[in-house]
Design a protein around this motif. Structure first.
Motif, mmCIF file in Angstrom:
data_model
loop_
_atom_site.group_PDB
_atom_site.id
_atom_site.type_symbol
_atom_site.label_atom_id
_atom_site.label_comp_id
_atom_site.label_asym_id
_atom_site.label_seq_id
_atom_site.Cartn_x
_atom_site.Cartn_y
_atom_site.Cartn_z
ATOM 1 N N GLU A 1 0.854 -1.180 0.000
ATOM 2 C CA GLU A 1 0.000 0.000 0.000
ATOM 3 C C GLU A 1 0.894 1.234 0.000
ATOM 4 O OE1 GLU A 1 -3.467 -0.242 2.706
ATOM 5 O OE2 GLU A 1 -2.533 -2.127 3.302
ATOM 6 N N PHE A 2 0.574 2.191 -0.867
ATOM 7 C CA PHE A 2 1.395 3.382 -1.039
ATOM 8 C C PHE A 2 0.683 4.593 -0.440
ATOM 9 C CE2 PHE A 2 2.308 0.337 -4.303
ATOM 10 C CZ PHE A 2 3.691 0.292 -4.321
ATOM 11 N N PHE A 3 1.424 5.370 0.330
ATOM 12 C CA PHE A 3 0.896 6.558 0.990
ATOM 13 C C PHE A 3 1.789 7.741 0.641
ATOM 14 C CE2 PHE A 3 -0.132 2.836 3.449
ATOM 15 C CZ PHE A 3 -1.466 3.007 3.782
ATOM 16 N N GLN A 4 1.224 8.763 0.009
ATOM 17 C CA GLN A 4 1.996 9.951 -0.357
ATOM 18 C C GLN A 4 1.756 11.040 0.684
ATOM 19 O OE1 GLN A 4 0.542 10.786 -4.316
ATOM 20 N NE2 GLN A 4 2.372 9.841 -5.192
ATOM 21 N N TYR A 5 2.826 11.719 1.080
ATOM 22 C CA TYR A 5 2.704 12.777 2.079
ATOM 23 C C TYR A 5 1.742 13.876 1.638
ATOM 24 C CZ TYR A 5 6.832 10.630 4.193
ATOM 25 O OH TYR A 5 7.711 9.753 4.759
ATOM 26 N N LYS A 6 1.685 14.168 0.332
ATOM 27 C CA LYS A 6 0.815 15.243 -0.139
ATOM 28 C C LYS A 6 -0.666 14.921 0.050
ATOM 29 C CE LYS A 6 0.715 13.872 -5.013
ATOM 30 N NZ LYS A 6 1.101 14.295 -6.367
ATOM 31 N N GLN A 7 -1.000 13.669 0.338
ATOM 32 C CA GLN A 7 -2.382 13.274 0.587
ATOM 33 C C GLN A 7 -2.721 13.230 2.079
ATOM 34 O OE1 GLN A 7 -2.364 9.488 -1.393
ATOM 35 N NE2 GLN A 7 -2.925 10.375 -3.356
ATOM 36 N N ILE A 8 -1.707 13.410 2.920
ATOM 37 C CA ILE A 8 -1.886 13.268 4.371
ATOM 38 C C ILE A 8 -2.135 14.630 5.004
ATOM 39 C CG2 ILE A 8 -0.763 12.602 6.524
ATOM 40 C CD1 ILE A 8 0.756 10.463 4.912
ATOM 41 N N TYR A 9 -3.181 14.702 5.792
ATOM 42 C CA TYR A 9 -3.546 15.923 6.488
ATOM 43 C C TYR A 9 -2.985 15.944 7.912
ATOM 44 C CZ TYR A 9 -6.561 19.275 8.871
ATOM 45 O OH TYR A 9 -7.018 20.321 9.623
ATOM 46 N N ASN A 10 -2.956 14.783 8.575
ATOM 47 C CA ASN A 10 -2.583 14.732 9.976
ATOM 48 C C ASN A 10 -2.018 13.356 10.323
ATOM 49 O OD1 ASN A 10 -2.459 15.604 12.604
ATOM 50 N ND2 ASN A 10 -4.627 16.104 12.776
ATOM 51 N N ILE A 11 -1.038 13.332 11.224
ATOM 52 C CA ILE A 11 -0.497 12.089 11.767
ATOM 53 C C ILE A 11 -0.593 12.206 13.281
ATOM 54 C CG2 ILE A 11 1.501 10.569 11.977
ATOM 55 C CD1 ILE A 11 2.499 11.672 9.298
ATOM 56 N N ILE A 12 -1.286 11.259 13.904
ATOM 57 C CA ILE A 12 -1.533 11.326 15.343
ATOM 58 C C ILE A 12 -0.960 10.084 16.020
ATOM 59 C CG2 ILE A 12 -3.301 11.451 17.139
ATOM 60 C CD1 ILE A 12 -5.171 12.641 14.969
ATOM 61 N N LEU A 13 -0.225 10.310 17.101
ATOM 62 C CA LEU A 13 0.288 9.211 17.921
ATOM 63 C C LEU A 13 -0.690 8.967 19.059
ATOM 64 C CD1 LEU A 13 2.475 7.212 18.850
ATOM 65 C CD2 LEU A 13 3.546 9.113 20.071
ATOM 66 N N HIS A 14 -1.255 7.776 19.114
ATOM 67 C CA HIS A 14 -2.101 7.349 20.227
ATOM 68 C C HIS A 14 -1.244 6.399 21.067
ATOM 69 C CE1 HIS A 14 -5.751 9.012 18.409
ATOM 70 N NE2 HIS A 14 -5.352 8.479 17.266
ATOM 71 N N PRO A 15 -0.710 6.871 22.200
ATOM 72 C CA PRO A 15 0.203 6.035 22.999
ATOM 73 C C PRO A 15 -0.396 4.669 23.324
ATOM 74 C CG PRO A 15 0.159 8.268 23.847
ATOM 75 C CD PRO A 15 -0.937 8.178 22.809
ATOM 76 N N ASP A 16 0.428 3.653 23.194
ATOM 77 C CA ASP A 16 0.068 2.254 23.475
ATOM 78 C C ASP A 16 -1.033 1.706 22.567
ATOM 79 O OD1 ASP A 16 1.949 2.150 25.563
ATOM 80 O OD2 ASP A 16 0.495 3.010 26.957
ATOM 81 N N ILE A 17 -1.383 2.440 21.506
ATOM 82 C CA ILE A 17 -2.414 1.949 20.589
ATOM 83 C C ILE A 17 -1.890 1.910 19.159
ATOM 84 C CG2 ILE A 17 -4.705 2.353 19.610
ATOM 85 C CD1 ILE A 17 -5.425 3.711 22.290
ATOM 86 N N GLY A 18 -1.631 3.099 18.575
ATOM 87 C CA GLY A 18 -1.197 3.114 17.194
ATOM 88 C C GLY A 18 -0.915 4.509 16.676
ATOM 89 N N VAL A 19 -0.521 4.555 15.411
ATOM 90 C CA VAL A 19 -0.286 5.810 14.701
ATOM 91 C C VAL A 19 -1.414 5.949 13.692
ATOM 92 C CG1 VAL A 19 1.247 7.055 13.132
ATOM 93 C CG2 VAL A 19 2.211 5.713 14.997
#
Length: 92
Positions: A35-53
């Protein structure tokens, strides 16, 4: 290369980070999936501790890469660092 899992811990992903995005690869019953993910398509990256990104895209779709170990913070740092470098460059 960080590793992550899906919500049911059935599928494991290898995440390879590049200049303009990242690739999440997995194998399931001899079927390779990338699966390919381009930064220009990403609005937000959130770290949920002990769960996921959590990755939030401009089209409002969301994707979470789960992990319960210390690689979670490492994955978040790698993705955000690369995305910030991409944003500061003239190549976007």
């Amino acid at each position: 290369m960080p590793k992550s899992k899906d919500a049911k811990n059935l599928k494991e992903y290898d995440i390879e980070v590049y200049t303009k995005g990242f690739v999440a690869s997995s194998k399931e019953e001899n079927i390779a999936i990338e699966e390919f993910f381009q930064y220009k398509q990403i609005y937000n990256i959130i770290l949920h501790p002990d769960i996921g990104v959590e990755i939030i895209f401009y089209n409002k779709k969301r994707r979470i890469f789960y992990n319960q170990d210390e690689d979670l913070k490492n994955l978040f740092d790698i993705l955000t660092d690369k995305m910030q470098k991409w944003m500061k460059s003239n190549k976007n």
